[in-house]
Design a protein around this motif. Sequence first.
Motif, PDB file in Angstrom:
ATOM      1  N   ALA A 197       0.810  -1.212   0.000  1.00  0.00           N
ATOM      2  CA  ALA A 197       0.000   0.000   0.000  1.00  0.00           C
ATOM      3  C   ALA A 197       0.845   1.264   0.000  1.00  0.00           C
ATOM      4  N   VAL A 198       1.909   1.290   0.800  1.00  0.00           N
ATOM      5  CA  VAL A 198       2.688   2.516   0.951  1.00  0.00           C
ATOM      6  C   VAL A 198       3.390   2.878  -0.353  1.00  0.00           C
ATOM      7  N   ARG A 199       3.992   1.901  -1.013  1.00  0.00           N
ATOM      8  CA  ARG A 199       4.672   2.177  -2.278  1.00  0.00           C
ATOM      9  C   ARG A 199       3.716   2.761  -3.309  1.00  0.00           C
ATOM     10  N   VAL A 200       2.567   2.132  -3.448  1.00  0.00           N
ATOM     11  CA  VAL A 200       1.596   2.591  -4.441  1.00  0.00           C
ATOM     12  C   VAL A 200       1.045   3.957  -4.065  1.00  0.00           C
ATOM     13  N   MET A 201       0.796   4.163  -2.785  1.00  0.00           N
ATOM     14  CA  MET A 201       0.259   5.430  -2.312  1.00  0.00           C
ATOM     15  C   MET A 201       1.237   6.573  -2.573  1.00  0.00           C
ATOM     16  N   LEU A 202       2.506   6.380  -2.255  1.00  0.00           N
ATOM     17  CA  LEU A 202       3.511   7.416  -2.474  1.00  0.00           C
ATOM     18  C   LEU A 202       3.677   7.713  -3.964  1.00  0.00           C
ATOM     19  N   ALA A 203       3.679   6.659  -4.778  1.00  0.00           N
ATOM     20  CA  ALA A 203       3.781   6.873  -6.219  1.00  0.00           C
ATOM     21  C   ALA A 203       2.592   7.669  -6.745  1.00  0.00           C
ATOM     22  N   ALA A 204       1.398   7.362  -6.239  1.00  0.00           N
ATOM     23  CA  ALA A 204       0.194   8.070  -6.681  1.00  0.00           C
ATOM     24  C   ALA A 204       0.259   9.553  -6.335  1.00  0.00           C
ATOM     25  N   VAL A 205       0.692   9.862  -5.106  1.00  0.00           N
ATOM     26  CA  VAL A 205       0.783  11.263  -4.680  1.00  0.00           C
ATOM     27  C   VAL A 205       1.762  12.038  -5.566  1.00  0.00           C
ATOM     28  N   LEU A 206       2.922  11.452  -5.832  1.00  0.00           N
ATOM     29  CA  LEU A 206       3.906  12.127  -6.688  1.00  0.00           C
ATOM     30  C   LEU A 206       3.375  12.325  -8.097  1.00  0.00           C
ATOM     31  N   LEU A 207       2.730  11.306  -8.641  1.00  0.00           N
ATOM     32  CA  LEU A 207       2.249  11.398 -10.018  1.00  0.00           C
ATOM     33  C   LEU A 207       1.118  12.409 -10.153  1.00  0.00           C
ATOM     34  N   TRP A 208       0.139  12.370  -9.227  1.00  0.00           N
ATOM     35  CA  TRP A 208      -0.954  13.331  -9.396  1.00  0.00           C
ATOM     36  C   TRP A 208      -0.465  14.762  -9.164  1.00  0.00           C
ATOM     37  N   SER A 209       0.526  14.946  -8.286  1.00  0.00           N
ATOM     38  CA  SER A 209       1.076  16.285  -8.087  1.00  0.00           C
ATOM     39  C   SER A 209       1.791  16.767  -9.348  1.00  0.00           C
ATOM     40  N   ALA A 210       2.517  15.849 -10.002  1.00  0.00           N
ATOM     41  CA  ALA A 210       3.206  16.212 -11.248  1.00  0.00           C
ATOM     42  C   ALA A 210       2.205  16.601 -12.325  1.00  0.00           C
TER      43      ALA A 210
END
Length: 344
Positions: A82-95
């Motif tokens: 969960a944490v890996r996917v969650m962190l990736a999602a936050v970075l991608l949507w911010s980008a």
Amino acid sequence: MREDVRAPKQPLDRTARTTVLLLFAAWTVDYVDRLLVNLALPDIGAEFGLDHTQQGLVLSAFFLAYAVFQIPGGLLADRFGAVRVMLAAVLLWSAFTALTGLVGSFVLLLAVRFLFGAAEGVFPGASIKALSERTEPAQRMTANGWMQSSNAFGVLLAPAIAAPLIAWWGWRGAFVGVAVLGIFVFLALRKWLPAPRTAVERVDSRSRDVLLSPVMWRFALMFFGYDVIVWGLSSWVPSYLQTERGLTLTEAGAITALPAVFGGIAVVLGGRWSDRLRGRHRVIILPAMAATAICLVVMAHSEPTALFAVFLTLSGMFAALCYMPIFAVPLRSLPPNWPGRARA
């Protein structure tokens, strides 16, 4: 497992409280980012010469991707954590939020908003799984209720942040500025999110075991009905109040904020009651949805705007009361390593 007795109240411990606080912040930024385009759309439409249909496509690009990527997001969270996917999602949507402010054409705008929706669509399943791994079953719906109440807070916060930014920096600068919030959330999650309560087991069941479950499809159908009501009202009511009832943008915004406020309270209450009732979701959902239907009918026939606002608020409140009970059974009964795909 269905229980017929009420469970004793179990308060959130430190691990659960810290997790809820961090995920509340992440969900709030999620909503601020996604709602910014609604406030900036008139300026975007004016710059690119977009008609109402094209502006609607800008919004639809997000929702299409957001819906499509819910299931893959849950599956990824179960497989990779969960944490890996969650962190990736936050970075991608911010980008992609920042890139929205840099696009130079309508086609690029559609593409970026679609990718933004895909990144945000991956996040819900991962966040639900992360919370499930850090809470006890008896407190899980209460914790989820507090986390999901961030949706209402984000609805209220988005105009307060976006309006000044658009006025100072224009719509392009506003998107770039808001994207910075996601970086802070990424860093906070990475630094302070507690470890899971127990070692996360590898998923050994096939995805289709969940995806083909009749119970899961019933919950999906209920949540679809909830979304039709909530997002239908939030998308239609503001323009209706301005075009049909002659309200100003400020007046319409004040009225549409009421369901968000009371809806946020109802989400928290729904989570707490679900824990006390041990997943007996029908006790909450059936009367609440019946009340929602009645309020919607009365609202549609209310001539005075004040009466319309009252029943609009009641409709949103009763519908929001069902939000967490819909997840009560799967989140309480599935193993901690499954809620990602279940939430999708």
